[in-house]
Design an enzyme around this catalytic site. Structure first.
Site, PDB file in Angstrom:
ATOM      1  N   ASP A  97       0.844  -1.194   0.000  1.00 24.45           N
ATOM      2  CA  ASP A  97       0.000   0.000   0.000  1.00 24.45           C
ATOM      3  C   ASP A  97       0.882   1.248   0.000  1.00 24.45           C
ATOM      4  O   ASP A  97       1.653   1.467   0.942  1.00 24.45           O
ATOM      5  CB  ASP A  97      -0.904   0.034   1.237  1.00 24.45           C
ATOM      6  CG  ASP A  97      -2.026  -0.983   1.177  1.00 24.45           C
ATOM      7  OD1 ASP A  97      -2.239  -1.563   0.102  1.00 24.45           O
ATOM      8  OD2 ASP A  97      -2.687  -1.186   2.217  1.00 24.45           O
ATOM      9  N   LYS A 139      -6.250  -7.155   0.221  1.00 26.31           N
ATOM     10  CA  LYS A 139      -7.372  -7.666   0.996  1.00 26.31           C
ATOM     11  C   LYS A 139      -7.097  -9.035   1.620  1.00 26.31           C
ATOM     12  O   LYS A 139      -7.490  -9.303   2.758  1.00 26.31           O
ATOM     13  CB  LYS A 139      -8.631  -7.703   0.130  1.00 26.31           C
ATOM     14  CG  LYS A 139      -9.179  -6.320  -0.180  1.00 26.31           C
ATOM     15  CD  LYS A 139     -10.510  -6.394  -0.881  1.00 26.31           C
ATOM     16  CE  LYS A 139     -11.089  -4.984  -0.995  1.00 26.31           C
ATOM     17  NZ  LYS A 139     -11.374  -4.396   0.336  1.00 26.31           N
ATOM     18  N   ALA A 177      -4.024 -10.440   2.345  1.00 25.98           N
ATOM     19  CA  ALA A 177      -3.008 -10.292   3.387  1.00 25.98           C
ATOM     20  C   ALA A 177      -3.567  -9.553   4.593  1.00 25.98           C
ATOM     21  O   ALA A 177      -3.263  -9.890   5.743  1.00 25.98           O
ATOM     22  CB  ALA A 177      -1.797  -9.561   2.815  1.00 25.98           C
ATOM     23  N   ASN A 178      -4.404  -8.540   4.349  1.00 28.84           N
ATOM     24  CA  ASN A 178      -5.016  -7.811   5.459  1.00 28.84           C
ATOM     25  C   ASN A 178      -5.876  -8.728   6.319  1.00 28.84           C
ATOM     26  O   ASN A 178      -5.800  -8.708   7.553  1.00 28.84           O
ATOM     27  CB  ASN A 178      -5.898  -6.676   4.927  1.00 28.84           C
ATOM     28  CG  ASN A 178      -5.106  -5.492   4.418  1.00 28.84           C
ATOM     29  OD1 ASN A 178      -3.894  -5.415   4.590  1.00 28.84           O
ATOM     30  ND2 ASN A 178      -5.788  -4.570   3.776  1.00 28.84           N
ATOM     31  N   GLY A 200     -12.841  -2.814   6.336  1.00 27.56           N
ATOM     32  CA  GLY A 200     -13.689  -3.881   5.824  1.00 27.56           C
ATOM     33  C   GLY A 200     -12.996  -5.233   5.880  1.00 27.56           C
ATOM     34  O   GLY A 200     -13.642  -6.262   6.144  1.00 27.56           O
ATOM     35  N   ASP A 201     -11.686  -5.254   5.645  1.00 26.67           N
ATOM     36  CA  ASP A 201     -10.936  -6.512   5.721  1.00 26.67           C
ATOM     37  C   ASP A 201     -10.888  -7.027   7.155  1.00 26.67           C
ATOM     38  O   ASP A 201     -11.026  -8.233   7.394  1.00 26.67           O
ATOM     39  CB  ASP A 201      -9.514  -6.311   5.192  1.00 26.67           C
ATOM     40  CG  ASP A 201      -9.491  -5.820   3.754  1.00 26.67           C
ATOM     41  OD1 ASP A 201     -10.389  -6.213   2.984  1.00 26.67           O
ATOM     42  OD2 ASP A 201      -8.589  -5.042   3.408  1.00 26.67           O
ATOM     43  N   GLY A 258      -3.333   3.543   8.520  1.00 20.05           N
ATOM     44  CA  GLY A 258      -2.821   2.365   7.842  1.00 20.05           C
ATOM     45  C   GLY A 258      -3.781   1.204   7.891  1.00 20.05           C
ATOM     46  O   GLY A 258      -4.873   1.282   8.448  1.00 20.05           O
TER      47      GLY A 258
END
Length: 301
Positions: A15, A42, A44-45, A251-252, A287
């Site tokens: 990011d 998304k 990895a998050n 959201g993740d 972040g």
């Protein structure tokens, strides 16, 4: 006994984040803050968010053999995620270009890179991960054909959770496996197509989405919580009032928390209520992965 509470199949991006007073209009240049580079994507998050909450988590993804790929692998491992399923090479690591305004809202452009090379054969080769996982979560920053293969590789008794972001029409086979399908307003309306213009009520979106085949649906509603829907009816789930600093990754974090709690045996409404608290805690920090809370931080919210 399952080795993993959650297997996440999805994207891993670097990011690149810049703060702006306002996002530029077409043809306009605006000055921003210093560039910050964070591990994201998304998939990895979700993996990091679940692991930080205490879930035994594995990630199936692809990164490049480059500095961004090493950043992502280091972040996963430091959070406690099993990276045995992370493939390296084939293309540069995916990158997300993110602008964040003073209210915490963000705009994101993604260059998929290696994420676009995560192929159905990679999913089939990871069969042992699927058989060892209680819940499998996916998103749409990887090829749709790969998500279809994820559904086909699910182990008997496992649960499939999908956040269709970025949204696109979904095949019946994928929709039928979702338990739940997790969408925000934009995603719901894209998947519904023309039918989405009938109402401004999330209850109506959920009812129409259920008619397309998912076993359950969750509509996220930002700061006011979420709505959960199944054949048993719909329920509004409140969130916690916080001062939003940066919504990136919220959201993740919500999806990861919900998937983990469903695997632990909670009802959809109970899992969504917990996930809403996790999402609220996430937006109070800058972040994505660095902002994800521990279980203790969620309990203290």
């Amino acid at each position: 006994m399952n080795d993993y509470d959650l297997l996440v199949v999805g994207s891993a991006n670097a990011d690149l984040v810049i703060g702006v007073e306002r996002r530029p209009a077409a043809g306009e240049t605006v000055l921003g803050s210093d560039l910050a580079v964070h591990p994201g994507g998304k998939g990895a998050n979700q993996a990091v968010a679940a692991a930080r909450l205490g879930a035994r988590t594995a990630l199936l993804a692809r990164v490049g053999d480059d500095a961004h790929g090493r950043l992502l692998l280091d972040s996963q491992r430091s959070a406690g995620v099993d990276t045995v399923g992370v493939l390296v090479g084939g293309a540069p690591t995916g990158v997300a270009l993110i602008t964040v305004d003073p209210s915490g809202d963000n705009s994101i452009v993604v260059s998929p890179g290696a994420n676009g090379r995560l192929a159905p054969q990679d999913v089939r080769a990871a069969g042992s991960l699927f058989h060892a996982s209680r819940v499998v979560s996916a998103q749409l920053e990887i090829p749709l054909e790969t998500v279809v293969e994820v559904v086909r590789c699910l182990a008997p008794g496992s649960r499939f959770v999908l956040n269709p972001s970025p949204p696109q029409p979904l095949p019946t086979e994928v929709l039928a496996a979702c338990d739940p399908l997790i969408v925000n307003e934009h995603e719901a309306k894209v998947i519904l197509g023309d039918a989405g213009g009938l109402s401004d009520e999330p209850e109506d979106w959920a009812r129409l989405l259920l008619a397309k085949g998912p076993r359950s649906v969750v509509v996220t509603l930002g700061g006011v919580g979420a709505l959960v829907a199944s054949t048993e009816g719909t329920v509004r789930v409140p969130s916690v009032a916080v001062r939003a600093v940066d919504t990136t990754g919220a959201g993740d974090a919500f999806t990861a928390a919900l998937a983990w709690r469903l695997g632990a045996g909670e009802s959809l409404a109970e899992a969504a209520a917990y996930a809403a608290r996790v999402g609220a805690a996430t937006v109070t920090k800058q972040g994505a992965q660095v902002s994800f809370p521990t279980a203790a931080e969620v309990a203290a919210l």
